[in-house]
Motif scaffolding. Sequence first.
Motif, PDB file in Angstrom:
ATOM      1  N   GLU A 166       0.810  -1.215   0.000  1.00 53.49           N
ATOM      2  CA  GLU A 166       0.000   0.000   0.000  1.00 53.49           C
ATOM      3  C   GLU A 166       0.849   1.273   0.000  1.00 53.49           C
ATOM      4  OE1 GLU A 166      -3.980  -1.838   2.196  1.00 53.49           O
ATOM      5  OE2 GLU A 166      -2.489  -0.824   3.418  1.00 53.49           O
ATOM      6  N   GLU A 167       2.021   1.227   0.613  1.00 51.43           N
ATOM      7  CA  GLU A 167       2.868   2.420   0.710  1.00 51.43           C
ATOM      8  C   GLU A 167       3.346   2.880  -0.671  1.00 51.43           C
ATOM      9  OE1 GLU A 167       3.498   4.382   3.059  1.00 51.43           O
ATOM     10  OE2 GLU A 167       3.312   3.311   4.961  1.00 51.43           O
ATOM     11  N   GLY A 168       3.292   4.167  -0.894  1.00 53.09           N
ATOM     12  CA  GLY A 168       3.699   4.726  -2.178  1.00 53.09           C
ATOM     13  C   GLY A 168       5.161   4.530  -2.512  1.00 53.09           C
ATOM     14  N   GLU A 197      -6.475  -3.066  10.555  1.00 55.19           N
ATOM     15  CA  GLU A 197      -7.910  -2.823  10.474  1.00 55.19           C
ATOM     16  C   GLU A 197      -8.631  -4.031   9.864  1.00 55.19           C
ATOM     17  OE1 GLU A 197      -8.890   1.116   9.038  1.00 55.19           O
ATOM     18  OE2 GLU A 197      -7.469   2.070  10.405  1.00 55.19           O
ATOM     19  N   VAL A 202     -11.350  -3.166   3.097  1.00 60.36           N
ATOM     20  CA  VAL A 202     -11.851  -1.821   3.405  1.00 60.36           C
ATOM     21  C   VAL A 202     -10.990  -0.739   2.760  1.00 60.36           C
ATOM     22  CG1 VAL A 202     -13.003  -2.459   5.572  1.00 60.36           C
ATOM     23  CG2 VAL A 202     -10.631  -1.657   5.643  1.00 60.36           C
ATOM     24  N   ALA A 203      -9.753  -1.087   2.421  1.00 57.76           N
ATOM     25  CA  ALA A 203      -8.865  -0.058   1.861  1.00 57.76           C
ATOM     26  C   ALA A 203      -8.121  -0.512   0.615  1.00 57.76           C
ATOM     27  CB  ALA A 203      -7.851   0.379   2.916  1.00 57.76           C
TER      28      ALA A 203
ATOM     29  N   ALA B 385      -4.653   5.489   9.081  1.00 59.59           N
ATOM     30  CA  ALA B 385      -3.885   4.756   8.070  1.00 59.59           C
ATOM     31  C   ALA B 385      -3.609   3.349   8.600  1.00 59.59           C
ATOM     32  CB  ALA B 385      -2.599   5.499   7.744  1.00 59.59           C
ATOM     33  N   HIS B 422     -11.023   4.724   5.924  1.00 57.07           N
ATOM     34  CA  HIS B 422      -9.991   3.685   5.964  1.00 57.07           C
ATOM     35  C   HIS B 422      -8.974   3.990   4.869  1.00 57.07           C
ATOM     36  CE1 HIS B 422     -12.396   1.275   8.725  1.00 57.07           C
ATOM     37  NE2 HIS B 422     -13.440   1.572   7.976  1.00 57.07           N
ATOM     38  N   PHE B 423      -7.799   4.419   5.289  1.00 61.05           N
ATOM     39  CA  PHE B 423      -6.797   4.837   4.309  1.00 61.05           C
ATOM     40  C   PHE B 423      -5.851   3.707   3.913  1.00 61.05           C
ATOM     41  CE2 PHE B 423      -8.006   8.770   6.532  1.00 61.05           C
ATOM     42  CZ  PHE B 423      -8.324   9.564   5.444  1.00 61.05           C
ATOM     43  N   GLY B 424      -5.880   2.584   4.632  1.00 55.88           N
ATOM     44  CA  GLY B 424      -4.816   1.609   4.436  1.00 55.88           C
ATOM     45  C   GLY B 424      -3.502   2.198   4.934  1.00 55.88           C
ATOM     46  N   ARG B 426      -1.222   4.096   4.140  1.00 59.63           N
ATOM     47  CA  ARG B 426      -0.929   5.119   3.132  1.00 59.63           C
ATOM     48  C   ARG B 426      -1.005   6.491   3.798  1.00 59.63           C
ATOM     49  NH1 ARG B 426      -5.305   2.166   0.581  1.00 59.63           N
ATOM     50  NH2 ARG B 426      -4.590   0.646  -0.949  1.00 59.63           N
TER      51      ARG B 426
END
Lengths: 686, 686
Positions: A166-168, A197, A202-203, B385, B422-424, B426
């Motif tokens: 998920e991290e950019g 979560e 959900v994301a 996040a 919910h951002f994950g 990120r």
Amino acid sequence: PDDWSELDQKAVDTIRVLAADAVQKVGNGHPGTAMSLAPLAYELFQHTMRHDPSDPGWQGRDRFVLSCGHSSLTLYLQLFLAGYGLEMRDLEELRTWDSATPGHPEYSHTPGVEITTGPLGQGLASAVGMAMAARRERGLFDPDAPQGESPFDHFVYVICSDGDIEEGVTAEASSIAGRQQLGNLVVIYDDNHISIEDDTTVALSEDVVERYDAYGWHTQVVRGGENVVGIREALANAKAETGRPSFIALRTIIGYPAPEKMNTGAAHGAALGEPEVRSVKEILGFDPDKHFAIDDDVLAHARSVGQRGKAEHEAWDKQFADWAAANPERRALLERMARRQLPDGWHDKLPSWEVGGDPVATRKALQKILGEIGPELPELWGGSADLAESNNTTIKGADSFGPSTVSTNMWGQMSPYGRTLHFGVREHAMGSILNGIALHGGTRVYGGTFLIFSDYMRPAVRLAALMKLPTTYIWTHDSIGLGEDGPTHQPIEQLASLRAVPGLSIVRPADANETSAAVRAVLDNPTGPAGLALTRQNLPILEGTDADGVARGGYTLADASTGQPQLILIATGSEVQLAVEARKVFEDEGVPTRVVSMPCVEWFQAQDRSYTRHVIPPEVKARVSVEAAVSLTWHQFVGDDGECVSIEHFGASADYKTLFQQFGFTTQHVVEAGRRTLARAAEHNA
Amino acid sequence: PDDWSELDQKAVDTIRVLAADAVQKVGNGHPGTAMSLAPLAYELFQHTMRHDPSDPGWQGRDRFVLSCGHSSLTLYLQLFLAGYGLEMRDLEELRTWDSATPGHPEYSHTPGVEITTGPLGQGLASAVGMAMAARRERGLFDPDAPQGESPFDHFVYVICSDGDIEEGVTAEASSIAGRQQLGNLVVIYDDNHISIEDDTTVALSEDVVERYDAYGWHTQVVRGGENVVGIREALANAKAETGRPSFIALRTIIGYPAPEKMNTGAAHGAALGEPEVRSVKEILGFDPDKHFAIDDDVLAHARSVGQRGKAEHEAWDKQFADWAAANPERRALLERMARRQLPDGWHDKLPSWEVGGDPVATRKALQKILGEIGPELPELWGGSADLAESNNTTIKGADSFGPSTVSTNMWGQMSPYGRTLHFGVREHAMGSILNGIALHGGTRVYGGTFLIFSDYMRPAVRLAALMKLPTTYIWTHDSIGLGEDGPTHQPIEQLASLRAVPGLSIVRPADANETSAAVRAVLDNPTGPAGLALTRQNLPILEGTDADGVARGGYTLADASTGQPQLILIATGSEVQLAVEARKVFEDEGVPTRVVSMPCVEWFQAQDRSYTRHVIPPEVKARVSVEAAVSLTWHQFVGDDGECVSIEHFGASADYKTLFQQFGFTTQHVVEAGRRTLARAAEHNA
């Protein structure tokens, strides 16, 4: 697989039990992934990777990066089983003071840990750097060997998690890895659909494998964390694919086989609880009343990997000896680089500029410096995040690092062993990749962008500082002096906030000669990361600059005419000239005034007290700092009676001369500040 | 298209000429994209978007985000042509002091600019936030209207560049947009294959369209920047697709039709040069000797969009009036939110804790606070996040924001109008999305992660500060007090370095009651971003905390028994308790000692001098700061004779009690520091 014995299965199950035990004992941590990834990690350390537990620094080893550092047990348990020196007691001490098993793996702390991980995304992104470094080093030492036949050929393996995906920063680095066709990189994605979560849906709904296809990676899917046959086959395919990086999505069930908590967020980041730990042991046929137990035959079986590793090491030693005999000069370079020692006399190549000559932007000075020292220092390489023409980071005549099938008007044909790095507009991945390169071997690497965009790189820069890696950042356009691009591009708080990072040196030279001295000092001290803050605008060549003074971080650039200053002006970078001008005004008025150039606060503070008190005598209370940035850094230097000439708000879009005028960076302002502090100091002395 | 007249073509060509003129005049800037994107931008502003140049704040307008902010002329020229108040003189003043046309578009500076852009990736990522906010606001005001029939339905259009595509923050945000099925978001990617390092192939070989497919977007490719038919058709398709965000890759030739420089990096970021500007004019049939010229009929034709916009606005006004009549309570809420005014009496809902009661982590206090105020403040929403369970950011009972087709065990069925985000994993996109949400309308939004990961968000946080957006960051696990996760997760320099950002308020409450007061102060002051630094570990409920004192940033929590302190202990957050304990030691020894709690340095510094000198009298020179972070913040407060109890190195992995002990955060250490400063101060007074 056929050769997968009962002992292997028992070892894998023991991993799960020990993971549950270790987290349960300390009361917090991450058991779930260590349990579900047990077969994969075991397969990697026992069958796939070339490594020698008795020599964790063996140059020919495959590298292993646990990008999901929170699952540190995944690594610790393999290091324990393979015989890297971790013992059961260390596992019992998980996440406790001074143990060999801290919460996240720490480089240079635990033998066998290649990189500090934990902040998600960094491991995978740095692994891209390791794979790049492996290719560049091969190019320096053994460029003509056929693929796979050099002692410098090896693989970089990565385990990453949903969070990493998920991290950019991994997106950036993965795109670079695709462009670079890094066939020596194998990433296994623990596709468990669970994060803190709980259900990642959900994301996260993207098709991750398709995304890696889009990056140009070789992709595979393996279903089931217990599917050792599938895992082994996929790893073999990945190694066989040498023209692209490999991505293996491995569908696992987190926390398997914990009956209540597997496949839930509860298995991710908390102890399972004693009843669940008991259940795990019962399900796997272990005695639920025993803790931290391993059968002798299981441990002996696992540790036999040490013999295989030794044998591989010996075979490699022979290969290496053949290479060394045939390549004495390259061998000498390798050894020099391994010590991070620069060649004798390299200082002589550093250019200098005549005092009073044409003004030069310090970024332009850098260009000349790189051009002169580049031929002397083959270990030096680097590039920019799509700002090469602004940062002046290109070593003249150097090839670009990239596939030889790529050729462009500006850069010509790329070379897989090239020296100029092209990161694209990906500052964060650049930072992480620099870390991986510095970790991998003895090259000295730098990366450039605008100082403002150091903000994009901070997590990677911090890890460089934590790991004490000798990465160098070329951060140009270092103040409102960049002018027209305006407040989004003008650093205000960056200098102070980067100086706040423990172990990071920020160097802001006052002119071209100080830039030369700064490069010298940075390259001479491979003990941690350093950032060079350089100007876009031209600066005069100052009288009194001193390379040794720069290396000490701060020094008297122009002393009071009497030698006994009443006033001290402390400045950095483009504002040193203002201090010099203001000093003239005060000296003309009979106020003995010293100018201290302080290009690097960290180096200055590392000096003996006798030196720092000599440069800034505590009894001289009238002090002014001058830096086109927030004053935060300077209160400690100017003291109660002092003054800071600074900017405490965002910048604006205009030419730099107007901005310096409008925002109070003028000789007149420095003089006024000097008068105020003189008055206060006089009052105190009265 | 059929209705594309000669005047339209002339207008587009005039844009190119004016872009070349404007950059040429100031001598620097970015002409190339403004030239090649002229047809697209003109089509958007003249035909596609619903907007009213006479009312840039019209709530029903479509939003336009120029993610490639360096191409500010792309926007300025449309604002000029459409009649937003920019005139030719403004274009002549491009990138000069105090002009309406700064180097990058600046929010609240130039009418029609929706968002400050320039740092690449931020615009697109914030646009995702705008699209999310549009849906949430619709849910608050008009949830039952059929799709497309509400006055709250509109689109968000984005133009982005190669650089935006390369930045990881857009990757993060684009994945979220796919998950969220944002049918109201249309992104046009200026696929020109050129960035500063010329041909992007040196760093970019991925299949961008395939990547957006993988994110679940609707994707289209249009070949040719001059292909207005294709552009219009693609935009129509994108609007018709309401179930997914739309991505249009538009292949353009940068700098078209500059004969020498088009399709090169030279057209990107520098003036074309006078001969090339002349050539452009000649090629397009303009007089090369004229500068900043536009035909009256062209301008009149373009400005007629104002009439169309007015008509649309009037139609919308009627639709809005019908809605308002039918929804008086929602209308009242809308108006209250538009003023960012909180409901009367909301303070009464804030919980308080009894002094000396059970210790409470401030992150746990937050959970209770959100639970109590949530029902009172429908405008309040947010998430985390992937750390909701650690940050305690979830408002009890709130739905999750997401497609109603998604349902999970932990969160139940998601709702398109839900309140929990919910951002994950990120953090960066979270920061940018919060900016977009705050820009879009009157909701009050927050996002949570660990304080250490504020490093991942910095570029977005800085833009929030620059735009003065009332975003709130919930940054928990705010020191080494988080314990076992170790140095990668323990903030050391983050507090100081965030305080360095102009306009950002960092609030670190000392206990649960200060947390309540901090939330009150943050929500009462929607004038800029604020970050709450909260503990993982429990803290005692202190005597003497004061909500008004918190709102002033710092206050006397426990005064010297005599009212005349000889020693002042200044502390924040979890270290205030140490100051309180140390005060007892000194008071017992007969040293009158004051404890100052300073949860927010920025708020304290904004107070009148009379107040700050009252709290920290300048004549009391014996001062100690206590904060489990670098001391950088505190030198200015403790002064020459003062002491900082701080940590100047990275943390370690162990339980927090051990860490506080090992790293010197004990009452004893504070007492020792107090003795040292008392001795120095006495020496000075002697």
